[in-house]
Design a protein around this motif. Structure first.
Motif, PDB file in Angstrom:
ATOM      1  N   THR A  94       1.625   1.669   7.526  1.00  0.00           N
ATOM      2  CA  THR A  94       0.393   2.322   7.343  1.00  0.00           C
ATOM      3  C   THR A  94       0.127   3.618   7.808  1.00  0.00           C
ATOM      4  O   THR A  94      -0.805   4.285   7.230  1.00  0.00           O
ATOM      5  CB  THR A  94      -0.413   1.156   8.463  1.00  0.00           C
ATOM      6  OG1 THR A  94      -0.068  -0.164   8.046  1.00  0.00           O
ATOM      7  CG2 THR A  94      -1.991   1.384   8.099  1.00  0.00           C
ATOM      8  N   HIS A 104       0.785  -1.207  -0.075  1.00  0.00           N
ATOM      9  CA  HIS A 104      -0.098  -0.123   0.016  1.00  0.00           C
ATOM     10  C   HIS A 104       0.956   1.338   0.119  1.00  0.00           C
ATOM     11  O   HIS A 104       0.768   2.184  -0.799  1.00  0.00           O
ATOM     12  CB  HIS A 104      -0.721  -0.100   1.372  1.00  0.00           C
ATOM     13  CG  HIS A 104      -1.822   1.334   1.277  1.00  0.00           C
ATOM     14  ND1 HIS A 104      -1.490   2.205   1.964  1.00  0.00           N
ATOM     15  CD2 HIS A 104      -3.275   1.185   0.952  1.00  0.00           C
ATOM     16  CE1 HIS A 104      -2.663   3.419   1.824  1.00  0.00           C
ATOM     17  NE2 HIS A 104      -3.411   2.752   1.235  1.00  0.00           N
ATOM     18  N   TRP A 108      -6.654   2.024  -1.457  1.00  0.00           N
ATOM     19  CA  TRP A 108      -7.177   1.704  -0.165  1.00  0.00           C
ATOM     20  C   TRP A 108      -6.468   0.613   0.599  1.00  0.00           C
ATOM     21  O   TRP A 108      -5.757  -0.359   0.053  1.00  0.00           O
ATOM     22  CB  TRP A 108      -8.634   1.424  -0.209  1.00  0.00           C
ATOM     23  CG  TRP A 108      -9.571   2.513  -0.817  1.00  0.00           C
ATOM     24  CD1 TRP A 108      -9.673   2.492  -2.085  1.00  0.00           C
ATOM     25  CD2 TRP A 108     -10.052   3.615  -0.298  1.00  0.00           C
ATOM     26  NE1 TRP A 108     -10.581   3.482  -2.725  1.00  0.00           N
ATOM     27  CE2 TRP A 108     -10.753   4.290  -1.282  1.00  0.00           C
ATOM     28  CE3 TRP A 108     -10.179   3.836   0.879  1.00  0.00           C
ATOM     29  CZ2 TRP A 108     -11.733   5.053  -1.082  1.00  0.00           C
ATOM     30  CZ3 TRP A 108     -11.158   5.026   1.214  1.00  0.00           C
ATOM     31  CH2 TRP A 108     -11.760   5.664   0.342  1.00  0.00           C
ATOM     32  N   HIS A 109      -6.285   0.769   1.848  1.00  0.00           N
ATOM     33  CA  HIS A 109      -5.929  -0.133   2.678  1.00  0.00           C
ATOM     34  C   HIS A 109      -7.064  -0.802   3.429  1.00  0.00           C
ATOM     35  O   HIS A 109      -8.268  -0.067   3.415  1.00  0.00           O
ATOM     36  CB  HIS A 109      -5.013   0.399   3.763  1.00  0.00           C
ATOM     37  CG  HIS A 109      -4.224  -0.668   4.827  1.00  0.00           C
ATOM     38  ND1 HIS A 109      -4.766  -1.205   5.900  1.00  0.00           N
ATOM     39  CD2 HIS A 109      -3.007  -1.092   4.498  1.00  0.00           C
ATOM     40  CE1 HIS A 109      -3.872  -1.951   6.298  1.00  0.00           C
ATOM     41  NE2 HIS A 109      -2.836  -2.074   5.599  1.00  0.00           N
ATOM     42  N   ARG A 129      -1.436   8.578   4.304  1.00  0.00           N
ATOM     43  CA  ARG A 129      -1.497   7.181   4.849  1.00  0.00           C
ATOM     44  C   ARG A 129      -2.959   7.189   5.451  1.00  0.00           C
ATOM     45  O   ARG A 129      -3.805   8.080   5.628  1.00  0.00           O
ATOM     46  CB  ARG A 129      -0.375   7.079   5.913  1.00  0.00           C
ATOM     47  CG  ARG A 129       0.773   7.691   5.604  1.00  0.00           C
ATOM     48  CD  ARG A 129       1.370   6.806   4.447  1.00  0.00           C
ATOM     49  NE  ARG A 129       1.205   5.384   4.417  1.00  0.00           N
ATOM     50  CZ  ARG A 129       0.828   4.605   3.540  1.00  0.00           C
ATOM     51  NH1 ARG A 129       0.258   4.926   2.323  1.00  0.00           N
ATOM     52  NH2 ARG A 129       0.772   3.246   3.471  1.00  0.00           N
ATOM     53  N   PRO A 130      -3.343   5.891   5.831  1.00  0.00           N
ATOM     54  CA  PRO A 130      -4.749   5.226   5.920  1.00  0.00           C
ATOM     55  C   PRO A 130      -5.398   6.005   7.435  1.00  0.00           C
ATOM     56  O   PRO A 130      -6.321   6.264   7.569  1.00  0.00           O
ATOM     57  CB  PRO A 130      -4.760   3.881   6.185  1.00  0.00           C
ATOM     58  CG  PRO A 130      -3.552   3.470   5.199  1.00  0.00           C
ATOM     59  CD  PRO A 130      -2.554   4.578   5.445  1.00  0.00           C
ATOM     60  N   ASP A 131      -4.302   6.542   8.310  1.00  0.00           N
ATOM     61  CA  ASP A 131      -4.663   6.928   9.313  1.00  0.00           C
ATOM     62  C   ASP A 131      -3.724   7.815   9.878  1.00  0.00           C
ATOM     63  O   ASP A 131      -2.614   8.120   9.439  1.00  0.00           O
ATOM     64  CB  ASP A 131      -4.801   5.880  10.553  1.00  0.00           C
ATOM     65  CG  ASP A 131      -5.817   6.108  11.763  1.00  0.00           C
ATOM     66  OD1 ASP A 131      -6.230   7.229  11.837  1.00  0.00           O
ATOM     67  OD2 ASP A 131      -6.114   5.150  12.626  1.00  0.00           O
ATOM     68  N   ASP A 162      -8.752   2.061   6.118  1.00  0.00           N
ATOM     69  CA  ASP A 162      -9.332   3.094   5.743  1.00  0.00           C
ATOM     70  C   ASP A 162     -10.804   2.691   4.460  1.00  0.00           C
ATOM     71  O   ASP A 162     -11.679   3.317   4.624  1.00  0.00           O
ATOM     72  CB  ASP A 162      -8.606   4.222   4.867  1.00  0.00           C
ATOM     73  CG  ASP A 162      -7.852   3.683   3.784  1.00  0.00           C
ATOM     74  OD1 ASP A 162      -7.712   2.521   3.484  1.00  0.00           O
ATOM     75  OD2 ASP A 162      -7.341   4.601   3.063  1.00  0.00           O
TER      76      ASP A 162
END
Length: 288
Positions: free
Chosen positions: A155, A81, A119-120, A163-165, A123
């Motif tokens: 991540t 990712h 997308w991961h 990044r997802p978060d 998310d």
């Protein structure tokens, strides 16, 4: 919802439970997975040898996603990712390199689409699907279960790539766990690395990092550790005994993929989620 999926190498060659649990849970959430045809490595392993080759491999994966006609691409592996996201970020800012790569892709009749969104698991489920749909799918809530989460370095960082978060205070994985009825616990080592990056250069240091984190989570009273990265899962699950020996502690902590936990909450048989492949005592989570 239909989404292309790039599994990467690690999941398909060792972390089978991650793939199994995603394939079982996502369709029941209304997410149809479309595998990429003739997919190759994301390119990360060759970055230090040939930067352009790494960019091309990642670009090829993005182009394969475009070939499906979809604009959403799921990459469950955090390293993949990050590599795909970083490549997309760089190509948007380096026209010369993008032109060279596009020329090579044409030899395979492939084309990049700047609108592809990567997308991961975190998310995709938290932001795109939504917590309410997760809660609605729960048939067996984990009431009374106390769990710690580990999002993983790649991540969360570097944040400028997207990044997802949040890199300093990640909360999405916690929210996803809480949507299953469990309680999450914060701990000082939450952002610490699992150690995987040092596996080949400093295996002793890698095990020390993993052991220190596992020991902290266990001493906190958490009943398990939830992961979403195949490299991190490998360190905390398969290498837990060696990590415990390295830090001089007795550690028996269940380590489980979020998608496995989700599947259990949805009452999917544990064999279909690959729980028999976990090497830590995850059976303890079944009787809580």
């Amino acid at each position: 919802m239909k989404i292309a999926v790039f599994w990467g190498c690690r999941i398909l060659t060792g972390q089978y439970a991650y793939e199994m649990s995603i394939r079982e849970t996502f369709p029941q959430l209304g997410i149809e997975l479309v595998d990429l045809k003739e997919a190759s490595c994301c390119g990360d392993p060759v970055k230090s040898l040939n930067r352009f080759a790494a960019l091309y491999l990642a670009s090829r994966s993005l182009a394969l996603a475009n070939q499906t006609g979809l604009t959403d691409l799921l990459a469950p592996c955090s390293r993949c990712h990050f590599t795909l996201s970083e490549t997309k970020y760089l190509l948007e800012r380096d026209a010369e390199t993008r032109e060279k790569i596009e020329k090579l892709l044409k030899e395979e009749n492939l084309e990049l689409n700047p609108d592809i969104e990567v997308w991961h698991v975190i998310d995709l489920l938290h932001d795109k699907l939504g917590l309410e749909k997760i809660k609605a799918a729960v048939k067996n809530p984990f009431n009374g279960l106390k769990l710690a989460t580990h999002s993983g370095c790649q991540t969360l960082r570097p944040s400028d790539v997207g990044r997802p978060d949040n890199s300093e205070n990640p909360r999405k994985l916690d929210a996803l766990v809480e949507a299953l009825g469990a309680e999450t616990v914060d701990y000082a080592e939450k952002l610490d690395c699992c150690g995987y990056a040092l596996t080949f250069s400093r295996p002793d240091a890698a095990l020390s990092l993993a052991g220190t984190k596992l020991k902290a989570v266990q001493e906190l009273g958490a009943q398990g550790l939830v992961t979403v990265c195949p490299d991190c899962h490998l360190m905390f699950d398969a290498k837990q005994k060696n990590a415990a020996t390295t830090v001089g502690a007795k550690i028996e902590l269940p380590v489980i993929y979020y998608t496995q936990l989700l599947g259990l909450a949805m009452q999917i048989p544990k064999e279909k989620l690959g729980l028999q492949l976990n090497q830590t005592p995850v059976q303890r989570l079944l009787v809580v």
